[in-house]
Design a protein around this motif. Structure first.
Motif, PDB file in Angstrom:
ATOM      1  N   CYS A  77       0.809  -1.223   0.000  1.00  0.00           N
ATOM      2  CA  CYS A  77       0.000   0.000   0.000  1.00  0.00           C
ATOM      3  C   CYS A  77       0.845   1.277   0.000  1.00  0.00           C
ATOM      4  O   CYS A  77       0.437   2.277  -0.590  1.00  0.00           O
ATOM      5  CB  CYS A  77      -0.936   0.001   1.203  1.00  0.00           C
ATOM      6  SG  CYS A  77      -2.267  -1.204   1.073  1.00  0.00           S
ATOM      7  N   ASN A 125       0.260   4.108  -2.626  1.00  0.00           N
ATOM      8  CA  ASN A 125      -0.259   5.396  -2.176  1.00  0.00           C
ATOM      9  C   ASN A 125       0.568   6.554  -2.738  1.00  0.00           C
ATOM     10  O   ASN A 125       0.012   7.566  -3.193  1.00  0.00           O
ATOM     11  CB  ASN A 125      -0.238   5.448  -0.648  1.00  0.00           C
ATOM     12  CG  ASN A 125      -0.694   6.780  -0.096  1.00  0.00           C
ATOM     13  OD1 ASN A 125      -1.852   7.152  -0.165  1.00  0.00           O
ATOM     14  ND2 ASN A 125       0.257   7.522   0.466  1.00  0.00           N
ATOM     15  N   THR A 166      -6.465   4.327  -0.332  1.00  0.00           N
ATOM     16  CA  THR A 166      -5.534   3.529   0.481  1.00  0.00           C
ATOM     17  C   THR A 166      -6.205   3.009   1.741  1.00  0.00           C
ATOM     18  O   THR A 166      -6.017   1.842   2.121  1.00  0.00           O
ATOM     19  CB  THR A 166      -4.304   4.373   0.853  1.00  0.00           C
ATOM     20  OG1 THR A 166      -3.680   4.868  -0.329  1.00  0.00           O
ATOM     21  CG2 THR A 166      -3.301   3.534   1.631  1.00  0.00           C
ATOM     22  N   LEU A 187      -8.241   0.138   0.835  1.00  0.00           N
ATOM     23  CA  LEU A 187      -7.467  -1.006   0.371  1.00  0.00           C
ATOM     24  C   LEU A 187      -6.800  -1.755   1.527  1.00  0.00           C
ATOM     25  O   LEU A 187      -6.632  -2.984   1.461  1.00  0.00           O
ATOM     26  CB  LEU A 187      -6.408  -0.533  -0.623  1.00  0.00           C
ATOM     27  CG  LEU A 187      -5.569  -1.608  -1.324  1.00  0.00           C
ATOM     28  CD1 LEU A 187      -6.468  -2.533  -2.138  1.00  0.00           C
ATOM     29  CD2 LEU A 187      -4.524  -0.962  -2.225  1.00  0.00           C
ATOM     30  N   LEU A 188      -6.406  -1.052   2.582  1.00  0.00           N
ATOM     31  CA  LEU A 188      -5.704  -1.682   3.704  1.00  0.00           C
ATOM     32  C   LEU A 188      -6.478  -2.862   4.297  1.00  0.00           C
ATOM     33  O   LEU A 188      -5.920  -3.962   4.437  1.00  0.00           O
ATOM     34  CB  LEU A 188      -5.419  -0.630   4.779  1.00  0.00           C
ATOM     35  CG  LEU A 188      -4.319   0.387   4.475  1.00  0.00           C
ATOM     36  CD1 LEU A 188      -4.315   1.496   5.525  1.00  0.00           C
ATOM     37  CD2 LEU A 188      -2.951  -0.285   4.423  1.00  0.00           C
TER      38      LEU A 188
END
Length: 667
Positions: free
Chosen positions: A386, A390, A415, A418-419
């Motif tokens: 990530c 990012n 981000t 997505l984490l």
């Protein structure tokens, strides 16, 4: 009292004591116990308990040293945040500095198979270094000796004299028959010279030798060993913290070059997001450090997933009032901040970032779900994906797509979403799925104990967060340029803090392990090594910021006024880097000794009774502006490092061993 004398009065422990039986810095958690007890009552009868002891405490001593070489730091004591701090560091913050545990810690955590394997590896290494068992690799002579020994071994037919075997080994060669007496198993540095550790590394023999060596005070450590261990523990942590912090720095790099108004807006928006959102998520989620770990330690693995699911729903519910604040942030900030154009952009930033808030809340809960199972590297793997993504999205949206300022919050929101997705994929396809109970309506009940347990963590994180975010708010009253400069200064100070803070966590883990094993002298050596490492890091940060003070501002902005202001104030920020590193180190040692409350009280006093009054008085009363804001921080950090250092100098380490033993017995 000498270490040997104290060792004889205290039953020697194992190196997994502080990670398994009871955290050295744990306290009782009746709310957590009540919560878990209620969940156990509600658990269906047909739900398999699957206790840990049946699955994970079986020794597998056939595993090689390479398989056992995973650093102890990857499985820190529950409650010590090995992979991530309790709050998302913003560029407006000076790092995660509080040592008060932000949530009650578990009283019991059963040692896993991995815990035992790693502890045995460390014990075997210490026994080897203290000449209690032979070296790992057989000692070899010159070439002729080695060749002759190998030739003899190939031509020999060894057997035992007599049907019962009297312990005499007979090696038959063509010319002679030699009787070799088998040496006593307990003799140090003896055994079969052809086998690793002389063949003395069996679990039973290691246990016996460890107990005897600790009782007799033979276990010592060296500066070289502790430096090696500290480096091995802290290496992955430094990388993880820097990657996590890069999520914020990427936005600063891209937005800062748009102008000082945009740079100041990012600073103000991040301050608001931290105080009203991210700190709330992280503070409340700290209750999972207790609930998930106690559920896992009790053998009720499915309760780990239940507690996590319940927290996710709760944080999503909290997102509603947080969202209202962020949606109205523009109007709120315009009444607080004199720079209206900065307030407008900050409001836009918060409206877009709100899209990713539920994802960030889920990520905070999912991290603790995995950490309770000892899977601390999962967050690192996710960040390795990530963090570069990012940075790429910030560059792509802001500059290539020409979205300008709004490109940065869009990248942050994506981000944040997505984490948790990547963590879920990790659980699904790599490890951790056995603790997931599936989606259940039980997660909608029994919120009361969880909320009451989470409130102390929320208050502590908010108090810490607010102390440093006030500096950003104060800087906005000096104008746009000082506000933009403040964001750059805070970013650089926080960036340098990402090195000593992970080192302090590694030191805390190592010292806690040694204290739990009743090795007070070894723990003192480890603490001294950590102190000198902190001094080295502090000096490095001083040299870095001082020598590059005219170059670093150009990374964040192109505005000449902001660059000049940062270059003038940066030497002051560089000056307290040594105090910053030392205070972080002292905090870690205090956590390892189980005296983190000392550091918490010291810091709260220094931040609120010293730093804030000095900062506001010099910044506004003496018109020192940014110099005054950072002067208060410098004085406070100096007081923290000095006070905690004196306390540690006068600490009775043998008494700490006795206290740790008492906590373990109560657990």
């Amino acid at each position: 009292m000498t270490s040997q004398a104290s060792a004889k009065t205290i039953r020697p422990g194992r190196l997994w004591n502080t990670r398994s039986r009871s955290s050295l810095y744990s306290t009782s958690a009746p709310l957590a116990e009540a919560c878990i007890a209620r969940d156990l009552e509600d658990e269906p009868d047909d739900d398999p308990e699957n206790p840990i002891d049946e699955q994970e405490t079986t020794e597998d001593d056939s595993e090689s040293d390479e398989e056992n070489a995973r650093p102890m730091g990857s499985r820190n004591t529950v409650g010590s945040p090995m992979i991530s701090s309790y709050r998302r560091p913003s560029f407006a913050l000076a790092g995660s500095r509080a040592t008060i545990s932000t949530g009650s810690q578990p009283s019991i955590q059963t040692p896993t198979k991995r815990d035992r394997r790693e502890a045995r590896r460390e014990e075997r290494s210490l026994l080897r270094d203290n000449n209690i068992i032979p070296p790992k690799h057989p000692r070899k002579g010159n070439w002729s000796d080695t060749f002759g020994r190998q030739l003899t071994r190939h031509r020999s037919q060894p057997n035992l004299d007599g049907p019962g075997g009297d312990g005499k080994m007979v090696a038959h060669s063509e010319d002679t028959t030699t009787k070799i007496s088998r040496l006593p198993e307990t003799a140090p540095l003896l055994g079969d010279p052809e086998l690793p550790y002389g063949g003395q590394d069996s679990p039973t023999n290691l246990d016996q030798k460890w107990e005897e060596a600790v009782l007799e005070g033979k276990i010592k450590t060296t500066w070289q060993r502790e430096l090696k261990v500290l480096s091995r523990y802290s290496g992955p942590l430094v990388l993880t913290f820097l990657l996590q912090y890069s999520l914020t720095v990427a936005s600063i790099f891209t937005v800062g070059h748009l102008g000082k108004v945009e740079l100041g807006a990012v600073s103000l928006a991040s301050m608001t997001a931290n105080i009203t959102g991210y700190a709330v998520y992280q503070g409340l989620a700290t209750s999972l450090d207790t609930l998930c770990a106690q559920a896992y330690g009790s053998g009720k693995k499915k309760l780990v997933g239940l507690q996590t699911q319940r927290m996710v729903y709760f944080l999503w519910a909290i997102t509603i009032p947080i969202g209202v604040i962020w949606l109205c942030a523009e109007m709120i900030l315009m009444k607080i901040v004199p720079e209206k154009d900065v307030a407008v952009l900050a409001g836009q930033y918060l409206k877009i970032v709100l899209i990713g808030a539920p994802g960030y809340a889920t990520f905070e809960s999912a991290k603790r779900y995995l950490q309770a199972q000892g899977l601390f590297f999962a967050s690192l793997y996710v960040l390795l994906i990530c963090a570069p993504l990012n940075a790429f999205m910030n560059w792509l949206f802001v500059w290539q797509f020409n979205w300008g300022f709004i490109g940065a919050p869009i990248a942050v929101a994506i981000t944040d979403l997505l984490l948790p997705i990547l963590l879920v994929l990790y659980v699904r396809f790599v490890a951790g799925a056995h603790c997931w109970p599936g989606f259940t309506t039980r997660a909608l009940h029994n919120w009361g104990p969880m909320v009451r347990l989470a409130l102390p963590g929320l208050l502590m994180v908010e108090a810490e967060c607010l102390a440093f975010e006030i500096l950003t708010l104060a800087a906005s009253y000096f104008g746009t340029a000082p506000l933009a400069a403040q964001s750059v200064l805070a970013t650089l100070s926080t960036f340098t803090f990402q090195i000593p803070f992970p080192i302090s966590i590694a030191a805390s883990t190592r010292i806690a392990n040694l204290i739990g094993a009743t090795l007070a002298d070894a723990a003192k050596v480890s603490a001294k090594v950590a102190g000198f490492a902190a001094i080295a890091v502090g000096i490095f940060n001083i040299i870095l910021l001082s020598s590059l003070r005219n170059y670093l501002p150009h990374l964040f902005t192109s505005d000449p006024e902001v660059i000049d202001l940062v270059a003038k104030v940066l030497p002051l920020c560089a000056a307290f880097q040594l105090f910053d590193a030392l205070s972080a180190c002292c905090n870690g040692i205090l956590r390892g000794l189980g005296r983190q409350e000392v550091g918490g009280y010291v810091q709260l006093f220094c931040y609120y009774a010293v730093a804030m009054p000095v900062s506001m008085g010099t910044a506004f009363g003496l018109n020192w502006q940014l110099y005054g804001l950072w002067a208060g921080v410098a004085i406070a950090l100096g007081l923290v490092a000095g006070t905690e250092g004196i306390f540690l100098w006068r600490t009775n380490w043998e008494r700490s061993v006795e206290d740790a033993k008492s906590r373990n017995e109560r657990a």
